[in-house]
Enzyme design. Structure first.
Site, PDB file in Angstrom:
ATOM      1  N   THR A 133      11.516   3.248   0.401  1.00 48.45           N
ATOM      2  CA  THR A 133      11.738   4.645   0.137  1.00 48.45           C
ATOM      3  C   THR A 133      12.504   5.688   1.505  1.00 48.45           C
ATOM      4  OG1 THR A 133      10.233   5.969   0.737  1.00 48.45           O
ATOM      5  CG2 THR A 133       9.629   4.233   1.968  1.00 48.45           C
ATOM      6  N   ASP A 134      13.005   6.569   0.697  1.00 48.19           N
ATOM      7  CA  ASP A 134      13.540   7.695   1.603  1.00 48.19           C
ATOM      8  C   ASP A 134      12.699   8.433   2.739  1.00 48.19           C
ATOM      9  OD1 ASP A 134      11.223   9.144   0.142  1.00 48.19           O
ATOM     10  OD2 ASP A 134      12.810  10.149  -0.691  1.00 48.19           O
ATOM     11  N   GLU A 135      11.263   8.247   2.871  1.00 53.02           N
ATOM     12  CA  GLU A 135      10.340   8.424   3.603  1.00 53.02           C
ATOM     13  C   GLU A 135      10.068   7.301   4.920  1.00 53.02           C
ATOM     14  OE1 GLU A 135       5.926   9.139   2.743  1.00 53.02           O
ATOM     15  OE2 GLU A 135       6.035   9.039   0.662  1.00 53.02           O
ATOM     16  N   GLU A 162       0.872  -1.308  -0.308  1.00 56.43           N
ATOM     17  CA  GLU A 162      -0.323  -0.030  -0.312  1.00 56.43           C
ATOM     18  C   GLU A 162       0.961   1.339   0.124  1.00 56.43           C
ATOM     19  OE1 GLU A 162      -3.789   0.130  -0.051  1.00 56.43           O
ATOM     20  OE2 GLU A 162      -3.417  -2.017  -0.839  1.00 56.43           O
ATOM     21  N   LYS A 197      -1.050  10.353  -6.365  1.00 51.60           N
ATOM     22  CA  LYS A 197       0.121  10.920  -6.675  1.00 51.60           C
ATOM     23  C   LYS A 197      -0.058  12.118  -6.995  1.00 51.60           C
ATOM     24  CE  LYS A 197       0.559   6.908  -4.329  1.00 51.60           C
ATOM     25  NZ  LYS A 197       0.845   5.701  -5.334  1.00 51.60           N
ATOM     26  N   TYR A 202       2.027   5.179   6.958  1.00 50.21           N
ATOM     27  CA  TYR A 202       2.699   4.341   5.661  1.00 50.21           C
ATOM     28  C   TYR A 202       4.762   4.470   5.701  1.00 50.21           C
ATOM     29  CZ  TYR A 202       5.335   4.287   1.068  1.00 50.21           C
ATOM     30  OH  TYR A 202       6.339   4.018   0.303  1.00 50.21           O
ATOM     31  N   ASP A 235      -3.957  21.314   5.094  1.00 52.53           N
ATOM     32  CA  ASP A 235      -2.693  19.987   5.405  1.00 52.53           C
ATOM     33  C   ASP A 235      -3.083  19.273   5.734  1.00 52.53           C
ATOM     34  OD1 ASP A 235       0.128  20.230   4.137  1.00 52.53           O
ATOM     35  OD2 ASP A 235       1.018  21.396   6.584  1.00 52.53           O
ATOM     36  N   LYS A 254       6.659   1.144   6.404  1.00 54.09           N
ATOM     37  CA  LYS A 254       8.217   0.513   5.288  1.00 54.09           C
ATOM     38  C   LYS A 254       9.362   0.376   5.891  1.00 54.09           C
ATOM     39  CE  LYS A 254       7.368   0.177   1.170  1.00 54.09           C
ATOM     40  NZ  LYS A 254       7.349  -0.864   0.845  1.00 54.09           N
TER      41      LYS A 254
HETATM   42  P1  NAD Z   1       1.389   1.045  -6.048  1.00 54.80           P
HETATM   43  O1  NAD Z   1       0.210   1.393  -5.051  1.00 54.80           O
HETATM   44  O2  NAD Z   1       1.123   2.162  -7.713  1.00 54.80           O
HETATM   45  O3  NAD Z   1       1.640  -0.658  -6.502  1.00 54.80           O
HETATM   46  C1  NAD Z   1       1.738  -1.494  -5.989  1.00 54.80           C
HETATM   47  C2  NAD Z   1       0.990  -2.583  -6.092  1.00 54.80           C
HETATM   48  O4  NAD Z   1       1.124  -3.606  -4.895  1.00 54.80           O
HETATM   49  C3  NAD Z   1      -0.040  -2.662  -6.664  1.00 54.80           C
HETATM   50  O5  NAD Z   1      -0.370  -3.142  -8.378  1.00 54.80           O
HETATM   51  C4  NAD Z   1      -0.979  -3.320  -5.648  1.00 54.80           C
HETATM   52  O6  NAD Z   1      -1.865  -4.235  -7.130  1.00 54.80           O
HETATM   53  C5  NAD Z   1       0.195  -4.284  -5.632  1.00 54.80           C
HETATM   54  N1  NAD Z   1      -0.399  -5.129  -3.830  1.00 54.80           N
HETATM   55  C6  NAD Z   1      -0.604  -4.490  -2.868  1.00 54.80           C
HETATM   56  N2  NAD Z   1      -0.933  -5.357  -1.959  1.00 54.80           N
HETATM   57  C7  NAD Z   1      -1.176  -6.514  -2.045  1.00 54.80           C
HETATM   58  C8  NAD Z   1      -0.637  -7.708  -1.544  1.00 54.80           C
HETATM   59  N3  NAD Z   1      -1.214  -7.970  -0.472  1.00 54.80           N
HETATM   60  N4  NAD Z   1      -0.005  -8.858  -2.399  1.00 54.80           N
HETATM   61  C9  NAD Z   1       0.780  -8.871  -3.849  1.00 54.80           C
HETATM   62  N5  NAD Z   1       0.197  -7.502  -4.456  1.00 54.80           N
HETATM   63  C10 NAD Z   1      -0.219  -6.145  -3.475  1.00 54.80           C
HETATM   64  O7  NAD Z   1       2.930   1.794  -5.232  1.00 54.80           O
HETATM   65  P2  NAD Z   1       4.016   2.181  -6.777  1.00 54.80           P
HETATM   66  O8  NAD Z   1       4.368   3.712  -6.233  1.00 54.80           O
HETATM   67  O9  NAD Z   1       4.553   1.436  -7.748  1.00 54.80           O
HETATM   68  O10 NAD Z   1       5.323   1.928  -5.212  1.00 54.80           O
HETATM   69  C11 NAD Z   1       5.919  -0.004  -5.099  1.00 54.80           C
HETATM   70  C12 NAD Z   1       6.641   0.468  -4.256  1.00 54.80           C
HETATM   71  O11 NAD Z   1       8.155   0.855  -4.283  1.00 54.80           O
HETATM   72  C13 NAD Z   1       6.652   0.484  -2.565  1.00 54.80           C
HETATM   73  O12 NAD Z   1       6.625  -0.756  -2.103  1.00 54.80           O
HETATM   74  C14 NAD Z   1       6.817   2.168  -2.594  1.00 54.80           C
HETATM   75  O13 NAD Z   1       6.759   1.693  -0.978  1.00 54.80           O
HETATM   76  C15 NAD Z   1       7.503   1.545  -3.223  1.00 54.80           C
HETATM   77  N6  NAD Z   1       8.103   2.722  -3.445  1.00 54.80           N
HETATM   78  C16 NAD Z   1       7.338   4.117  -3.674  1.00 54.80           C
HETATM   79  C17 NAD Z   1       7.298   5.406  -4.299  1.00 54.80           C
HETATM   80  C18 NAD Z   1       7.147   6.420  -4.757  1.00 54.80           C
HETATM   81  O14 NAD Z   1       7.257   7.567  -5.370  1.00 54.80           O
HETATM   82  N7  NAD Z   1       6.013   5.974  -5.462  1.00 54.80           N
HETATM   83  C19 NAD Z   1       8.724   5.448  -4.139  1.00 54.80           C
HETATM   84  C20 NAD Z   1       9.536   5.226  -3.379  1.00 54.80           C
HETATM   85  C21 NAD Z   1       9.139   3.415  -3.371  1.00 54.80           C
HETATM   86  O1  TDX Z   2      -3.494  16.491  -3.463  1.00 57.73           O
HETATM   87  C1  TDX Z   2      -2.168  16.566  -3.836  1.00 57.73           C
HETATM   88  N1  TDX Z   2      -1.834  17.814  -3.172  1.00 57.73           N
HETATM   89  C2  TDX Z   2      -0.490  17.929  -2.239  1.00 57.73           C
HETATM   90  O2  TDX Z   2       0.091  18.794  -1.959  1.00 57.73           O
HETATM   91  C3  TDX Z   2      -1.805  15.165  -2.799  1.00 57.73           C
HETATM   92  C4  TDX Z   2      -2.208  13.775  -3.310  1.00 57.73           C
HETATM   93  C5  TDX Z   2       0.101  15.308  -2.347  1.00 57.73           C
HETATM   94  N2  TDX Z   2       0.523  16.955  -2.173  1.00 57.73           N
HETATM   95  C6  TDX Z   2       1.763  17.233  -1.662  1.00 57.73           C
HETATM   96  C7  TDX Z   2       1.916  16.112  -0.777  1.00 57.73           C
HETATM   97  C8  TDX Z   2       3.415  16.047  -0.870  1.00 57.73           C
HETATM   98  O3  TDX Z   2       4.153  17.333   0.000  1.00 57.73           O
HETATM   99  O4  TDX Z   2       2.560  16.454  -2.814  1.00 57.73           O
HETATM  100  C9  TDX Z   2       3.610  15.942  -2.032  1.00 57.73           C
HETATM  101  C10 TDX Z   2       3.680  14.339  -2.822  1.00 57.73           C
HETATM  102  O5  TDX Z   2       2.860  13.819  -2.594  1.00 57.73           O
HETATM  103  P1  TDX Z   2       2.078  12.483  -2.780  1.00 57.73           P
HETATM  104  O6  TDX Z   2       2.680  12.321  -4.450  1.00 57.73           O
HETATM  105  O7  TDX Z   2       1.148  12.064  -1.763  1.00 57.73           O
HETATM  106  O8  TDX Z   2       4.419  11.588  -2.183  1.00 57.73           O
HETATM  107  P2  TDX Z   2       4.684  11.978  -0.721  1.00 57.73           P
HETATM  108  O9  TDX Z   2       3.693  11.576  -0.068  1.00 57.73           O
HETATM  109  O10 TDX Z   2       6.039  12.284  -0.952  1.00 57.73           O
HETATM  110  O11 TDX Z   2       5.653  10.348  -0.994  1.00 57.73           O
HETATM  111  C11 TDX Z   2       5.595   9.253  -1.828  1.00 57.73           C
HETATM  112  O12 TDX Z   2       6.853   9.777  -1.674  1.00 57.73           O
HETATM  113  C12 TDX Z   2       7.471   8.219  -1.076  1.00 57.73           C
HETATM  114  C13 TDX Z   2       4.712   8.220  -2.818  1.00 57.73           C
HETATM  115  O13 TDX Z   2       3.554   8.384  -2.126  1.00 57.73           O
HETATM  116  C14 TDX Z   2       5.330   7.135  -1.453  1.00 57.73           C
HETATM  117  O14 TDX Z   2       5.117   6.058  -2.014  1.00 57.73           O
HETATM  118  C15 TDX Z   2       6.961   7.146  -1.715  1.00 57.73           C
HETATM  119  O15 TDX Z   2       7.148   5.537  -0.801  1.00 57.73           O
END
Ligand code: NAD
Ligand code: TDX
Length: 341
Positions: free
Chosen positions: A125-127, A84, A192, A153, A275, A157
């Site tokens: 993640t960097d979070e 998630e 996002k 979240y 916020d 992680k």
């Molecule tokens: P996403 O939400 O787009 O995709 C997540 C996927 O995992 C989906 O296809 C979902 O169906 C699947 N999934 C969820 N629960 C599951 C379960 N129980 N079993 C099997 N599959 C399941 O996420 P994303 O943005 O592609 O992120 C992928 C990974 O990278 C995550 O672990 C996230 O924490 C990490 N990450 C994301 C970002 C970012 O900016 N999006 C940055 C750093 C790390």
């Molecule tokens: O509606 C919005 N308005 C807004 O101001 C949303 C959705 C976000 N934001 C802000 C919150 C954050 O400061 O934008 C920034 C980016 O938000 P997100 O896209 O939700 O990302 P963030 O919370 O930074 O987390 C992301 O980066 C690390 C990914 O969702 C994570 O999966 C990843 O691990």
């Protein structure tokens, strides 16, 4: 040639990763995904007939399902993207985050141990490093920065990372962890920031900016994340953490203004809203370890990456319209309804 189980391969980064691997390596890829709201097989439509690719529907929390996929496909490597992934959803309800991100990772680690697989990479993640002060630009997250989590979240992680570390030290398992900054690119779910703002602009709706819009994120094009993961998988030292970032810090408000400009719309579409609770102020990654040790560097500059991304959303309107219908509307209402000021 490896047989890789890519968990969460139907999501944003996982689907881009599968395509990256099939285009650049001769590995077999089994995409193991539960297909939650974020999982979409349409993301893989262009490679689904590749004989090196197979989809298995399954849940990483269900050990028997994971074991079956590993046995039947002679898996030697797991790359775990399944999670998630949206902070706002974790604020509305943390349970699924604990289930998938923590318990699911534990299941994968048990399977790694029992089946004596060759390698496991945890996509983190960097979070997990918490938040950096806005006024000390010289401070960046390194692999030695203490883990400090501010959202359900990030706590989930970080818990998974700690389990990985424990399984490495206690059982001497071949585990690697990557911690990447914010990704953007094609197929990102429009909850996002970047895809949400593109979709809302194209819909002529107000763009909800949290707080003062001055939170900072370090943006990396998704293909650069994929190439970094492959470098770590191939050359990374077992038991190590590798940070991945774009050296590309932006205030949220400037990203939103850039998107409006690219789409030829005015800044009057911006709406400041309440916020996000516990909102981390600044993320910024020091990638010197992966750059110096493994020779990785990002290929895409932000201008090219954002241009490609905006163009993709313009050309793939049916993709994002479909995922934004139905269930998405309920999430959207519960997240944004109480944010209007
Ligand atoms: P996403 O939400 O787009 O995709 C997540 C996927 O995992 C989906 O296809 C979902 O169906 C699947 N999934 C969820 N629960 C599951 C379960 N129980 N079993 C099997 N599959 C399941 O996420 P994303 O943005 O592609 O992120 C992928 C990974 O990278 C995550 O672990 C996230 O924490 C990490 N990450 C994301 C970002 C970012 O900016 N999006 C940055 C750093 C790390
Ligand atoms: O509606 C919005 N308005 C807004 O101001 C949303 C959705 C976000 N934001 C802000 C919150 C954050 O400061 O934008 C920034 C980016 O938000 P997100 O896209 O939700 O990302 P963030 O919370 O930074 O987390 C992301 O980066 C690390 C990914 O969702 C994570 O999966 C990843 O691990």
């Amino acid at each position: 040639m490896k047989n890789i189980l890519v968990t969460g391969g139907a999501g944003f980064i996982g689907s881009n990763f599968i395509k990256y691997v099939l285009s650049n390596f001769d590995h077999k890829v089994i995409n193991f995904d539960k297909l939650t709201y974020a999982g979409n097989l349409e993301n893989l439509a262009d490679i689904e007939s590749d004989e090196r690719y197979k989809f298995v529907k399954g849940d990483i929390c269900e050990k028997k399902e994971v074991e079956k996929a590993v046995e039947e496909n002679n898996i030697d490597t797991i790359v775990n993207f399944a999670a998630e992934s949206h902070v706002d959803r974790s604020i509305l309800g943390a349970k699924e985050f604990i289930n998938t991100n923590v318990m699911g990772t534990h299941v994968l680690l048990e399977v790694l141990k029992e089946k004596k697989l060759e390698k496991y990479l945890q996509v983190s993640t960097d979070e997990v490093y918490g938040s950096l002060p806005e006024d000390k630009k010289e401070l960046l997250f390194t692999e030695k920065t203490p883990v400090t989590t501010n959202s359900p979240y990030s706590a989930s992680k970080a818990s998974a990372d700690l389990l990985c570390n424990a399984f490495y030290h206690t059982f001497n398992l071949p585990i690697l962890i990557t911690r990447c900054s914010n990704n953007y690119g094609p197929y990102q779910f429009p909850e996002k920031l970047i895809p949400l703002m593109i979709a809302k602009t194209l819909n002529g709706e107000k763009l909800p900016v949290y707080g003062d819009g001055k939170n900072v994120r370090d943006w990396l094009y998704v293909d650069d994340h994929c190439s970094a993961i492959m470098e770590v998988l191939n050359k990374g030292r077992i038991g190590e953490v590798y940070n991945i970032g774009g050296n590309n810090e932006w205030y949220n408000i400037d990203i939103v203004k850039l998107i409006l400009k690219k789409l030829g719309k005015g800044e009057d579409m911006i709406q400041y809203v309440k916020d996000r609770p516990g909102h981390d102020r600044r993320y910024a990654i020091d990638s010197s370890k992966i750059m110096n040790e493994l020779g990785w560097s990002p290929k895409y500059d932000f201008e090219t990456g954002i241009e490609t991304t905006v163009k993709w959303y313009l050309e793939n309107e049916s993709w994002w319209r479909k995922v934004m219908s139905g269930e998405y509307q309920k999430y959207f209402e519960s997240n944004y309804a109480n944010k209007l000021i």
